[in-house]
Design a protein around this motif. Sequence first.
Motif, PDB file in Angstrom:
ATOM      1  N   GLU A 108      -6.297   4.484  -6.166  1.00 57.11           N
ATOM      2  CA  GLU A 108      -5.471   3.372  -6.629  1.00 57.11           C
ATOM      3  C   GLU A 108      -4.140   3.330  -5.870  1.00 57.11           C
ATOM      4  O   GLU A 108      -3.625   2.257  -5.576  1.00 57.11           O
ATOM      5  CB  GLU A 108      -5.201   3.495  -8.132  1.00 57.11           C
ATOM      6  N   SER A 109      -3.600   4.499  -5.547  1.00 55.12           N
ATOM      7  CA  SER A 109      -2.361   4.555  -4.765  1.00 55.12           C
ATOM      8  C   SER A 109      -2.579   3.975  -3.374  1.00 55.12           C
ATOM      9  O   SER A 109      -1.722   3.256  -2.838  1.00 55.12           O
ATOM     10  CB  SER A 109      -1.863   5.997  -4.661  1.00 55.12           C
ATOM     11  N   ASN A 111      -4.942   1.772  -2.601  1.00 53.42           N
ATOM     12  CA  ASN A 111      -5.132   0.335  -2.796  1.00 53.42           C
ATOM     13  C   ASN A 111      -3.797  -0.381  -2.974  1.00 53.42           C
ATOM     14  O   ASN A 111      -3.601  -1.501  -2.480  1.00 53.42           O
ATOM     15  CB  ASN A 111      -6.015   0.075  -4.026  1.00 53.42           C
ATOM     16  N   LYS A 112      -2.899   0.263  -3.685  1.00 57.95           N
ATOM     17  CA  LYS A 112      -1.574  -0.318  -3.934  1.00 57.95           C
ATOM     18  C   LYS A 112      -0.809  -0.525  -2.628  1.00 57.95           C
ATOM     19  O   LYS A 112      -0.232  -1.599  -2.393  1.00 57.95           O
ATOM     20  CB  LYS A 112      -0.783   0.586  -4.878  1.00 57.95           C
ATOM     21  N   ARG A 113      -0.829   0.481  -1.759  1.00 58.18           N
ATOM     22  CA  ARG A 113      -0.135   0.366  -0.475  1.00 58.18           C
ATOM     23  C   ARG A 113      -0.751  -0.733   0.389  1.00 58.18           C
ATOM     24  O   ARG A 113      -0.054  -1.516   1.035  1.00 58.18           O
ATOM     25  CB  ARG A 113      -0.171   1.710   0.260  1.00 58.18           C
ATOM     26  N   GLU A 116       0.145  -4.165  -1.082  1.00 54.13           N
ATOM     27  CA  GLU A 116       1.563  -4.469  -0.840  1.00 54.13           C
ATOM     28  C   GLU A 116       1.767  -4.991   0.577  1.00 54.13           C
ATOM     29  O   GLU A 116       2.477  -5.975   0.803  1.00 54.13           O
ATOM     30  CB  GLU A 116       2.414  -3.220  -1.073  1.00 54.13           C
ATOM     31  N   LEU A 264       0.861  -6.341  -7.628  1.00 58.41           N
ATOM     32  CA  LEU A 264       0.578  -4.904  -7.680  1.00 58.41           C
ATOM     33  C   LEU A 264       0.082  -4.436  -9.045  1.00 58.41           C
ATOM     34  O   LEU A 264      -0.344  -3.288  -9.185  1.00 58.41           O
ATOM     35  CB  LEU A 264       1.818  -4.106  -7.263  1.00 58.41           C
ATOM     36  N   THR A 267      -3.328  -2.911  -9.012  1.00 57.84           N
ATOM     37  CA  THR A 267      -3.556  -1.543  -8.540  1.00 57.84           C
ATOM     38  C   THR A 267      -2.533  -0.601  -9.156  1.00 57.84           C
ATOM     39  O   THR A 267      -1.575  -0.202  -8.492  1.00 57.84           O
ATOM     40  CB  THR A 267      -3.452  -1.476  -7.005  1.00 57.84           C
ATOM     41  N   LYS A 268      -2.744  -0.239 -10.406  1.00 60.75           N
ATOM     42  CA  LYS A 268      -1.805   0.667 -11.080  1.00 60.75           C
ATOM     43  C   LYS A 268      -2.488   2.011 -11.293  1.00 60.75           C
ATOM     44  O   LYS A 268      -3.403   2.138 -12.113  1.00 60.75           O
ATOM     45  CB  LYS A 268      -1.365   0.069 -12.419  1.00 60.75           C
TER      46      LYS A 268
END
Length: 304
Positions: A108-109, A111-113, A116, A264, A267-268
């Motif tokens: 998930e981290s 995916n978040k990047r 973003e 965002l 993707t938490k």
Amino acid sequence: MPYSHLNQPLVVANVHSLVTDILANTISFNETMDKLNGLYYPFMNHLNTELFYTQPVLAFFSSTQAIVGDTYPENVIWDHDKTKRFINILSCYKNDIENERQAFIYQESQNKRELECYVNNLSNHYSRLLFIRIDLKYAKETRHHVSIEDFDCHMRKFRELVSNKKTCFEYLQGNAWALEQGGVEGGLHCHLLLMYDGSKIQNDWYLAREVGEKWKMVTGGLGEYYNYHDKKTKQDYERNGKLGIGMIHQNNPIEVENALRTALYLTKPEKVDQYLKVKVSGMRTFGHGTFRTAKRRGLPPISK
């Protein structure tokens, strides 16, 4: 909830929650025994070896089988002794379950990047983007008819409509989606983000409704949706300084920041209880469009 009426995703979600509650010591022995008696038969009845289950669900299966073996599920009664043995065996899988949890947080981290970067590229390119946020789900009264295979099929068809960029997707410039599942309620749903060329289209509430109606069509009437773009919801966000949907102007840093925060949410890493408890082989749970296209200014042509 009457366990005998649980469908495949719901019973799996209940099993997943039972195992995590046992390992976290947040459930009593008697409640564990009651839930075992309620869940074991429907779980075995829905078991499909072609599907992929979470580690807590696999641990449930392995631990119960170690105790009851090949006994017909309808003949199994979870008494005090069997329940105690089940809890003891389950503890052997604690590391596997924690490793899966950490892997989810890491993914998930990532995916978040990725998301973003994607949203920032779009925001930097277009002077105005119309941000649409909508949740695609199933009606409470009909979701017991929906299997994970149905959900996968519906999402594939829906994403195909998005990719074709026709009707309500005509001026779409970017999109992102994340598939999730609730806890004990087990509701399958999709968080959807759509970004349109703001110079071409402006009415976000109407557009969100059109998108939601497409989802209902794809699901044959089983689906429903939540439209974040009604006047009151947007006013509440604006009052709190967090309005990140609707028209977002590139030259307004607060709007852009709020829009990114909205994106965002898909993707938490902390939403560890929301990932799918059962999946079809090759099923994707997160994705977004591609920014680099031949139409975008300042980019080299794409070789074919």
